[in-house]
Design an enzyme around this catalytic site. Structure first.
Site, PDB file in Angstrom:
ATOM      1  N   GLU B  81      40.622  49.737  47.965  1.00  0.00           N
ATOM      2  CA  GLU B  81      39.359  49.106  48.318  1.00  0.00           C
ATOM      3  C   GLU B  81      39.587  48.117  49.452  1.00  0.00           C
ATOM      4  OE1 GLU B  81      38.707  47.431  44.208  1.00  0.00           O
ATOM      5  OE2 GLU B  81      38.332  45.639  45.376  1.00  0.00           O
ATOM      6  N   CYS B 113      39.447  50.040  41.467  1.00  0.00           N
ATOM      7  CA  CYS B 113      40.882  50.036  41.157  1.00  0.00           C
ATOM      8  C   CYS B 113      41.417  51.376  40.675  1.00  0.00           C
ATOM      9  CB  CYS B 113      41.180  48.973  40.108  1.00  0.00           C
ATOM     10  SG  CYS B 113      40.798  47.325  40.689  1.00  0.00           S
ATOM     11  N   HIS B 235      45.226  49.987  33.221  1.00  0.00           N
ATOM     12  CA  HIS B 235      44.866  49.173  34.379  1.00  0.00           C
ATOM     13  C   HIS B 235      44.974  47.721  33.930  1.00  0.00           C
ATOM     14  CE1 HIS B 235      43.254  47.459  37.883  1.00  0.00           C
ATOM     15  NE2 HIS B 235      42.152  47.043  37.315  1.00  0.00           N
TER      16      HIS B 235
END
Ligand SMILES: [Zn+2]
Lengths: 162, 350
Positions: B81, B113, B235
């Protein structure tokens, strides 16, 4: 430097693409079309092949720059060095990720890919090689760490079967 | 699935800053902020590093380790990103810099992400269909939080590259599946320097729901329980969320240990779960099963059920640095230097 000129030099700036004389084995960076070492230059013309440097080398000499070139204002003081590559050619490049006082003649370095310059906020970004210490003594070089113990409370079924 | 991980490499910039130092500048208790987030330090890229340079470093390591001829790479996808250009792909520069051009397909992926894990799924499809020999999926970010914002304590920089192929697979992909919804938990509008987030909303309905649903569906489909996995990687926007979601799902600290890298380098966004996986692969022996569950705001989760093969025993990791090295090392800098490096100081027009 114009975008077109920079773009033409991409192979050598990105990949350390040089040339090698297949007659005498001498390597060149930037690449040469003729070998100046071979006694009959003309004969070497057909014998030059592309050759990629590994990027490994050591500092031959260096200077600490305090008055930044345009685009390097955020990096002063920075080190500009002559790096003798293991293949032979000597390259000029910035040493990054090292405090200037940590750089010395003979320091082992390796090439790293970095931003070289930006043409302002809206322009193209130029990339290419710089150098970084190959074995940085200022880092705590812990090895790989202990091998993974099998989770004691939950032995994985696959391993239990094996 | 025939396609799997053939090689990998990770790269984290050298500089570090602590939450205490960030808090010192904004008059808040950075130390307890860091403890709350379970983040001890975060990585900071040098002024000459960006998503393109970090991706290139990670991929060069992966190609050397796997002894892969770059000309055999048929696809390079970079998930991020923080692509340096709004228009002009990161992937073209990376492909050229590793010598993979010109006969390949390349593109940039964007899904907060989880863009890097989405790129892995795409490569698995292309390799599995035998359209390409090797596919490269990279997750890299150099994300920033607005000065003083909670995100500033964790947003960091790093990248990991995975080479997907069918020959000499070191880690087999048994299955991948995803869970995707339209959830406005975190975003950045075109032209905005810093992202926006909806505070507490980023937790339960976003991260926890997506990761949990995706992990559960994977275990249902594969007929597994947490006990089947040697390692689990989530994550990790901070050090707390993955620990909490892991506990909720029934994983132990030992299973989560190596997959959790954010406490030492911060949240590397698209790279976070991938650097965690790289750390696991740095240590894994043959036939260890690994569950990876990524998360991207907006929102979605990608899960991977992996198992290392006999090939990993002879895999040469000597090129590049192990992830543990990045976790242990680094040069700490004060906030002023961090602000200079990250372009937070107005330099005037030139
Ligand atoms: Zn010659």
């Amino acid at each position: 430097m114009s975008i077109a000129r920079f773009w033409r030099e991409t192979p050598r700036r990105y990949n350390l693409g040089g040339s090698k004389c297949t007659t005498c084995g001498t390597t060149y960076f930037p690449p040469r079309a003729v070998c100046p070492v071979c006694p009959v230059h003309r004969q070497s013309i057909e014998k030059m092949i592309p050759f990629q440097l590994s990027g490994e080398g050591e500092v031959l000499s260096f200077t600490i720059v305090h008055e930044a070139a345009e685009g390097f204002e955020l990096q002063v003081p920075y080190v500009l060095a002559l790096v003798k590559t293991v293949e032979g050619p000597v390259l000029t490049g910035q040493i990054v990720d090292a405090a200037p006082e940590a750089v010395a003649i003979g320091l082992k370095v390796r090439a790293t890919f970095r931003k070289l310059r930006e043409e302002g906020k809206a322009g193209v970004i130029h990339y290419g090689y710089k150098f970084t210490p190959a074995d940085d003594p200022s880092f705590a070089t812990s090895a790989r760490g202990p091998p993974v113990p099998a989770p004691a409370e939950n032995p994985p079924r696959d391993r239990a079967r094996a | 699935m025939k396609a799997g991980i053939v090689s990998y490499g990770a790269y984290v910039p050298r500089y570090r800053i602590t939450p205490a130092e960030i808090g010192r500048v904004w008059g808040s208790d950075g130390e307890s902020m860091g403890e709350g987030l379970n983040v001890r330090r975060k990585s900071v890229p040098a002024p000459d590093e960006d998503t393109i340079t970090i991706s290139t470093e990670a991929l060069r390591i992966a190609l050397v380790r796997g002894a892969i001829d770059p000309q055999q790479v048929g696809a390079v996808y970079v998930g991020s990103e923080s692509h340096p250009y709004a228009v002009k792909p990161t992937a073209t520069v990376v492909a050229q810099a590793v010598g993979a051009t010109p006969f390949l397909t390349a593109a940039d992926f964007e899904f907060a992400c989880k863009a890097g894990t989405a790129a892995i799924q795409t490569c698995l499809g292309l390799v599995g269909a035998e359209m390409i020999r090797y596919g490269v999926a990279i997750g890299t970010d150099t994300s920033q939080g607005a000065p003083g914002d909670a995100l500033e304590y964790s947003a960091s920089a790093g990248g990991a590259a995975f080479v997907i192929g069918q020959e000499r697979v070191i880690c087999q992909v048994r299955r991948t599946l995803s869970y995707t919804t339209d959830t406005p938990d975190f975003w950045r509008r075109e032209g905005q320097k810093y992202p926006s987030h909806s505070g507490r909303f980023t937790g339960e309905p976003a991260y926890f729901r997506h990761v949990t649903e995706c992990a559960r569906r994977m275990m249902e489909t594969e007929g597994t329980t947490p006990a089947d996995y040697a390692h689990v990687v989530f994550h990790q926007p901070n050090g707390k969320f993955p620990q909490r979601v892991g506990k909720q799902l029934g994983f132990s600290d030992a299973q989560m240990r190596y997959g959790l890298v954010t406490p030492d380098i911060g949240n590397t966004y698209s790279a976070a779960a991938l650097i965690g996986l790289a750390n696991v692969l740095d240590r894994a022996a043959p036939h260890e099963r690994i569950l990876v569950v990524g998360y991207g705001s907006g929102a979605g989760s990608d899960a991977f059920d992996l198992e290392t093969t006999d090939e990993i025993a002879s895999f040469d990791r000597s090129h590049g640095r192990p992830v543990q090295w990045y976790l242990d090392s680094g040069t700490e800098i004060p906030y002023a230097v961090y602000a200079k490096f990250r372009g937070k100081i107005h330099m005037g027009e030139h």
